[in-house]
Motif scaffolding. Structure first.
Motif, PDB file in Angstrom:
ATOM      1  N   TRP A  28       4.079  41.047 -16.459  1.00 38.92           N
ATOM      2  CA  TRP A  28       3.308  39.985 -15.922  1.00 38.92           C
ATOM      3  C   TRP A  28       2.626  40.377 -14.769  1.00 38.92           C
ATOM      4  N   CYS A  29       3.153  41.058 -13.729  1.00 38.07           N
ATOM      5  CA  CYS A  29       2.331  41.472 -12.464  1.00 38.07           C
ATOM      6  C   CYS A  29       1.184  42.418 -12.931  1.00 38.07           C
ATOM      7  N   TYR A  31      -0.499  41.978 -15.888  1.00 40.13           N
ATOM      8  CA  TYR A  31      -1.312  41.251 -16.396  1.00 40.13           C
ATOM      9  C   TYR A  31      -2.316  40.476 -15.121  1.00 40.13           C
ATOM     10  N   SER A  32      -1.356  39.854 -14.233  1.00 41.04           N
ATOM     11  CA  SER A  32      -2.117  39.331 -13.058  1.00 41.04           C
ATOM     12  C   SER A  32      -3.174  40.145 -12.323  1.00 41.04           C
ATOM     13  N   LYS A  35      -6.051  40.620 -14.879  1.00 41.55           N
ATOM     14  CA  LYS A  35      -6.704  39.521 -15.068  1.00 41.55           C
ATOM     15  C   LYS A  35      -7.941  39.302 -13.839  1.00 41.55           C
ATOM     16  N   CYS A  36      -7.432  39.515 -12.691  1.00 41.15           N
ATOM     17  CA  CYS A  36      -7.996  39.236 -11.473  1.00 41.15           C
ATOM     18  C   CYS A  36      -9.218  40.510 -11.376  1.00 41.15           C
ATOM     19  N   SER A  47      -7.299  35.105 -19.695  1.00 44.44           N
ATOM     20  CA  SER A  47      -6.251  34.009 -19.650  1.00 44.44           C
ATOM     21  C   SER A  47      -6.439  33.318 -21.073  1.00 44.44           C
TER      22      SER A  47
END
Length: 73
Positions: A28-29, A31-32, A35-36, A47
């Motif tokens: 998840w980290c 992915y974040s 994504k940014c 997203s």
């Protein structure tokens, strides 16, 4: 094949490979962060990639985080 489908498949392959090495919280980290960066650099919003978020949610099922050691006085 549309570009979005190709991007989804490439990201799914990447996260599937990473899921063999890392726990779901690390995924998840990643992915974040990704994504940014993709939003800033390439104007791509991952997203909206429902297959990718479903994959990450599926990997999170049953995950229990480990309690980190805390210093005492």
């Amino acid at each position: 094949m549309e570009i979005e489908e190709m991007d989804t498949e490439a990201l799914l392959a990447y996260f599937f490979d990473q899921s063999k090495k890392y726990k779901s919280s690390s995924l998840w980290c990643m992915y974040s962060k990704l994504k940014c960066m993709l939003r800033i650099k390439n104007d791509i919003d991952i997203s909206r990639f429902s297959k990718l978020t479903a994959f990450l949610k599926n990997r999170s099922v049953g995950y229990l985080p480990e309690k980190s050691p805390v210093f005492s006085k």
